[in-house]
Design a protein around this motif. Sequence first.
Motif, PDB file in Angstrom:
ATOM      1  N   GLY A 314       0.805  -1.206   0.000  1.00  0.00           N
ATOM      2  CA  GLY A 314       0.000   0.000   0.000  1.00  0.00           C
ATOM      3  C   GLY A 314       0.838   1.256   0.000  1.00  0.00           C
ATOM      4  N   GLU A 315       0.196   2.383   0.224  1.00  0.00           N
ATOM      5  CA  GLU A 315       0.879   3.669   0.200  1.00  0.00           C
ATOM      6  C   GLU A 315       1.910   3.743   1.331  1.00  0.00           C
ATOM      7  OE1 GLU A 315       0.653   6.255  -1.958  1.00  0.00           O
ATOM      8  OE2 GLU A 315      -0.546   4.844  -3.161  1.00  0.00           O
ATOM      9  N   PRO A 316       3.091   4.296   1.047  1.00  0.00           N
ATOM     10  CA  PRO A 316       4.115   4.394   2.099  1.00  0.00           C
ATOM     11  C   PRO A 316       3.779   5.472   3.123  1.00  0.00           C
ATOM     12  CG  PRO A 316       4.875   5.504   0.115  1.00  0.00           C
ATOM     13  CD  PRO A 316       3.566   4.834  -0.249  1.00  0.00           C
ATOM     14  N   ILE A 317       4.443   5.387   4.256  1.00  0.00           N
ATOM     15  CA  ILE A 317       4.309   6.433   5.280  1.00  0.00           C
ATOM     16  C   ILE A 317       5.020   7.679   4.775  1.00  0.00           C
ATOM     17  CG2 ILE A 317       4.851   7.061   7.666  1.00  0.00           C
ATOM     18  CD1 ILE A 317       4.888   4.076   8.327  1.00  0.00           C
ATOM     19  N   PRO A 318       4.405   8.857   4.842  1.00  0.00           N
ATOM     20  CA  PRO A 318       5.064  10.079   4.362  1.00  0.00           C
ATOM     21  C   PRO A 318       6.411  10.294   5.050  1.00  0.00           C
ATOM     22  CG  PRO A 318       2.752  10.500   4.816  1.00  0.00           C
ATOM     23  CD  PRO A 318       3.037   9.121   5.324  1.00  0.00           C
ATOM     24  N   ALA A 323      10.102  10.596  10.591  1.00  0.00           N
ATOM     25  CA  ALA A 323      11.042  11.115  11.594  1.00  0.00           C
ATOM     26  C   ALA A 323      10.413  11.200  12.980  1.00  0.00           C
ATOM     27  CB  ALA A 323      11.555  12.489  11.159  1.00  0.00           C
ATOM     28  N   HIS A 324       9.088  11.244  13.054  1.00  0.00           N
ATOM     29  CA  HIS A 324       8.410  11.411  14.350  1.00  0.00           C
ATOM     30  C   HIS A 324       7.491  10.229  14.655  1.00  0.00           C
ATOM     31  CE1 HIS A 324       9.820  15.558  14.080  1.00  0.00           C
ATOM     32  NE2 HIS A 324       9.276  15.631  12.874  1.00  0.00           N
ATOM     33  N   LEU A 325       7.756   9.091  14.046  1.00  0.00           N
ATOM     34  CA  LEU A 325       6.823   7.967  14.100  1.00  0.00           C
ATOM     35  C   LEU A 325       6.564   7.469  15.514  1.00  0.00           C
ATOM     36  CD1 LEU A 325       5.338   6.578  11.798  1.00  0.00           C
ATOM     37  CD2 LEU A 325       7.114   4.832  11.768  1.00  0.00           C
ATOM     38  N   PHE A 326       7.603   7.472  16.356  1.00  0.00           N
ATOM     39  CA  PHE A 326       7.472   6.889  17.697  1.00  0.00           C
ATOM     40  C   PHE A 326       7.337   7.960  18.786  1.00  0.00           C
ATOM     41  CE2 PHE A 326       9.883   3.787  15.158  1.00  0.00           C
ATOM     42  CZ  PHE A 326       9.000   2.724  15.230  1.00  0.00           C
ATOM     43  N   GLU A 327       7.019   9.174  18.381  1.00  0.00           N
ATOM     44  CA  GLU A 327       6.805  10.237  19.357  1.00  0.00           C
ATOM     45  C   GLU A 327       5.340  10.236  19.799  1.00  0.00           C
ATOM     46  OE1 GLU A 327       8.108  13.947  17.817  1.00  0.00           O
ATOM     47  OE2 GLU A 327      10.148  13.225  17.374  1.00  0.00           O
ATOM     48  N   PRO A 328       5.078  10.657  21.059  1.00  0.00           N
ATOM     49  CA  PRO A 328       3.688  10.634  21.558  1.00  0.00           C
ATOM     50  C   PRO A 328       2.824  11.716  20.932  1.00  0.00           C
ATOM     51  CG  PRO A 328       5.143  11.600  23.191  1.00  0.00           C
ATOM     52  CD  PRO A 328       6.033  11.094  22.098  1.00  0.00           C
ATOM     53  N   PHE A 329       1.534  11.435  20.910  1.00  0.00           N
ATOM     54  CA  PHE A 329       0.513  12.370  20.435  1.00  0.00           C
ATOM     55  C   PHE A 329       0.744  12.801  18.995  1.00  0.00           C
ATOM     56  CE2 PHE A 329       0.792  13.085  25.085  1.00  0.00           C
ATOM     57  CZ  PHE A 329      -0.460  12.568  25.412  1.00  0.00           C
ATOM     58  N   ALA A 359      11.401   1.253  11.475  1.00  0.00           N
ATOM     59  CA  ALA A 359      10.394   1.202  10.420  1.00  0.00           C
ATOM     60  C   ALA A 359      11.022   1.614   9.097  1.00  0.00           C
ATOM     61  CB  ALA A 359       9.224   2.114  10.751  1.00  0.00           C
ATOM     62  N   GLU A 360      10.610   0.942   8.035  1.00  0.00           N
ATOM     63  CA  GLU A 360      11.034   1.281   6.677  1.00  0.00           C
ATOM     64  C   GLU A 360       9.789   1.335   5.799  1.00  0.00           C
ATOM     65  OE1 GLU A 360      15.263  -0.817   6.010  1.00  0.00           O
ATOM     66  OE2 GLU A 360      13.663  -2.191   6.611  1.00  0.00           O
ATOM     67  N   LEU A 365       8.429  -1.331  -1.811  1.00  0.00           N
ATOM     68  CA  LEU A 365       8.471  -2.474  -0.886  1.00  0.00           C
ATOM     69  C   LEU A 365       7.384  -2.429   0.186  1.00  0.00           C
ATOM     70  CD1 LEU A 365      12.347  -2.654  -0.361  1.00  0.00           C
ATOM     71  CD2 LEU A 365      10.940  -4.004  -1.934  1.00  0.00           C
ATOM     72  N   GLY A 366       6.618  -1.348   0.240  1.00  0.00           N
ATOM     73  CA  GLY A 366       5.607  -1.244   1.276  1.00  0.00           C
ATOM     74  C   GLY A 366       6.216  -0.786   2.594  1.00  0.00           C
ATOM     75  N   THR A 367       5.544  -1.112   3.692  1.00  0.00           N
ATOM     76  CA  THR A 367       5.970  -0.673   5.023  1.00  0.00           C
ATOM     77  C   THR A 367       6.299  -1.887   5.885  1.00  0.00           C
ATOM     78  OG1 THR A 367       4.593   1.310   4.908  1.00  0.00           O
ATOM     79  CG2 THR A 367       5.291   0.599   7.103  1.00  0.00           C
ATOM     80  N   THR A 368       7.458  -1.834   6.515  1.00  0.00           N
ATOM     81  CA  THR A 368       7.896  -2.938   7.379  1.00  0.00           C
ATOM     82  C   THR A 368       8.346  -2.407   8.729  1.00  0.00           C
ATOM     83  OG1 THR A 368       8.664  -4.212   5.468  1.00  0.00           O
ATOM     84  CG2 THR A 368       9.483  -4.874   7.642  1.00  0.00           C
ATOM     85  N   PHE A 369       7.782  -2.961   9.793  1.00  0.00           N
ATOM     86  CA  PHE A 369       8.249  -2.699  11.149  1.00  0.00           C
ATOM     87  C   PHE A 369       9.033  -3.918  11.606  1.00  0.00           C
ATOM     88  CE2 PHE A 369       4.991   0.451  10.861  1.00  0.00           C
ATOM     89  CZ  PHE A 369       5.392   1.471  11.714  1.00  0.00           C
ATOM     90  N   THR A 370      10.270  -3.690  12.083  1.00  0.00           N
ATOM     91  CA  THR A 370      11.133  -4.774  12.533  1.00  0.00           C
ATOM     92  C   THR A 370      11.441  -4.588  14.013  1.00  0.00           C
ATOM     93  OG1 THR A 370      12.144  -4.916  10.338  1.00  0.00           O
ATOM     94  CG2 THR A 370      13.315  -5.972  12.168  1.00  0.00           C
ATOM     95  N   VAL A 371      11.117  -5.601  14.798  1.00  0.00           N
ATOM     96  CA  VAL A 371      11.367  -5.562  16.243  1.00  0.00           C
ATOM     97  C   VAL A 371      12.362  -6.667  16.587  1.00  0.00           C
ATOM     98  CG1 VAL A 371      10.369  -5.684  18.552  1.00  0.00           C
ATOM     99  CG2 VAL A 371       9.015  -4.752  16.656  1.00  0.00           C
ATOM    100  N   ARG A 372      13.427  -6.280  17.270  1.00  0.00           N
ATOM    101  CA  ARG A 372      14.414  -7.263  17.749  1.00  0.00           C
ATOM    102  C   ARG A 372      14.173  -7.469  19.245  1.00  0.00           C
ATOM    103  NH1 ARG A 372      19.056  -8.404  15.006  1.00  0.00           N
ATOM    104  NH2 ARG A 372      20.285  -8.364  16.933  1.00  0.00           N
ATOM    105  N   TRP A 373      13.664  -8.671  19.571  1.00  0.00           N
ATOM    106  CA  TRP A 373      13.394  -9.019  20.972  1.00  0.00           C
ATOM    107  C   TRP A 373      14.564  -9.827  21.524  1.00  0.00           C
ATOM    108  CZ3 TRP A 373       8.992  -7.108  23.100  1.00  0.00           C
ATOM    109  CH2 TRP A 373       7.917  -6.815  22.265  1.00  0.00           C
ATOM    110  N   PRO A 374      15.238  -9.379  22.574  1.00  0.00           N
ATOM    111  CA  PRO A 374      16.228 -10.256  23.215  1.00  0.00           C
ATOM    112  C   PRO A 374      15.501 -11.399  23.923  1.00  0.00           C
ATOM    113  CG  PRO A 374      15.947  -8.260  24.498  1.00  0.00           C
ATOM    114  CD  PRO A 374      15.131  -8.077  23.250  1.00  0.00           C
ATOM    115  N   ARG A 375      16.036 -12.601  23.799  1.00  0.00           N
ATOM    116  CA  ARG A 375      15.370 -13.741  24.449  1.00  0.00           C
ATOM    117  C   ARG A 375      15.290 -13.553  25.962  1.00  0.00           C
ATOM    118  NH1 ARG A 375      14.804 -18.058  20.914  1.00  0.00           N
ATOM    119  NH2 ARG A 375      16.214 -18.019  19.114  1.00  0.00           N
TER     120      ARG A 375
END
Length: 527
Positions: A314-318, A323-329, A359-360, A365-375
């Motif tokens: 789908g449409e990419p994130i602008p 740059a402010h994706l993980f900021e509150p509000f 996030a990319e 390629l669309g939008t991908t969120f990658t989370v690295r969880w330590p075991r």
Amino acid sequence: MEASRDRDGLANILIVDDTPAHRLALEAVLEPLGQNVLMAGSGDEALRLLEQHDCALVLMDAHMPVLDGYETVETLRRRAELRHLPVMFLTAMFCDREHAARSYALGAVDFITKPFEPSIVKAKVRAFVTLYQYHQRLKQQERRLASEVAAREAAEKADRLKEEFIAVLGHDLRTPLSAILFTAQRHADARDASGPCRMDGRRIAAMANRMGRMIDHVVDYTRSRLGGGLPIAVAPADLAELCRAPLDEIQAIYPESVITLVVDGDTRGVWDADRVLQVFANLVGNAVRHGDGTVRVSLIGVDAWVILEVRNGGEPIPANAMAHLFEPFRPGEGSRGGLGLGLYIVERIVHAHGGSIRAESSSQLGTTFTVRWPRYPAGHEDSVSEPHHNPSDAELRALLESATTIAIVGASSNPDRPSNEIMQLLLDAGYRVIPVNPRETEVLGQRAVASLADIGERVDIVDVFRRSEDTPAIAAEAVAIGARALWLQEGVSNEDAAARARAGGLTVVMDRCIGVTHRALRIAPKR
């Protein structure tokens, strides 16, 4: 005293001399310095000028009628604001060492005899003017910094009050919202209600659930801001198993979407399951709502990490939003009625586990969120343990039949307590039973001791009826006295005690209810 200048930005230099020609001559010497020169013909006039002007330096004639230079300096030194004012004495009459010593005793910075070399006097005055201007700049910086600190503290206090208010408001909203949700759900499920009534009930329930999620986000936000981060309570879990439930729920809500899950490698570790579910639900929910309906979720176990990827077309994130994706509000594009806290909370949860998220997004390629969880999150390594397997009933019976002495930690003389019943059961079966409780002197006719270390004889089994926070220390004592087995009530909080006991070579029984197990095994009386 604040500086009062006849010309802005210039330092004041005060010349004190009862001879007008001397004052004019000295003014001409100092004119190249470009500063503001004040002149006084007497000591009294000098003191009046010093009440009105902040000066960098005073050039004081020592010999003057009525109030001479020495008496003038003695007077100004009695004023706190003038105590450290630099004074340079100039004299043609008092050229002896005695007068020089008197000048320095009054705090003079120099003692110059007339006639003097103009270039030398000018150089000395220039040095004091430079020091004065440097000191003024420092005072200005101090005032500016103090003002900035006060403004920052006021802003931080205002922010904290605002966040505390939000936290209280979010908490207080839960009770009426729960009542609304309960009533709406009752109408939605009522068999005797009309179709429109049930539809309205479902709609109200859906909105109440949505509001509940918003309140949860607000409470999490204030926790992260006020409490130094979101709290997590970790336990062994499998991310692949955890994520199936939210994926199924989202698929049911959006049946037209295509959601696939790909799992590769070992996805087990130690996490806060509820918090991990929040991350899954938010990322996958966003992918479904803002993408083209095709979502691919992958979990890959690699070494000490489990990597989660959520990808949608789908449409990419602008670019300006990235740059402010993980900021509150900051509500995302196309969001409806949200507070813009979802991704902020996601980032805080991942951070609390010691992981990372990025996030990319592109049109190709669309939008991908990658989370690295330590075991194993940092600081929670002690929560890691192999799954515990209790001995079988036959093994437990054999353990009990081979035992002679059993210590009951937390034994109570109160007949309503389970520990009292179990102790009586074991005494009736012929065991040597030792009550361990620092608040008891005797239980069921048996002398009580304060701790396992006070028993002084071999103990085969240690039964524990104590608060879970005490059990790790009890387990260590059981190992130290050479016990063969540790019998604990089942619970996550006792896992640390169990791990310590197993490490010390003890058989560990994690029991839901010790008394029930003992009775079920039908303990035969000891011979």
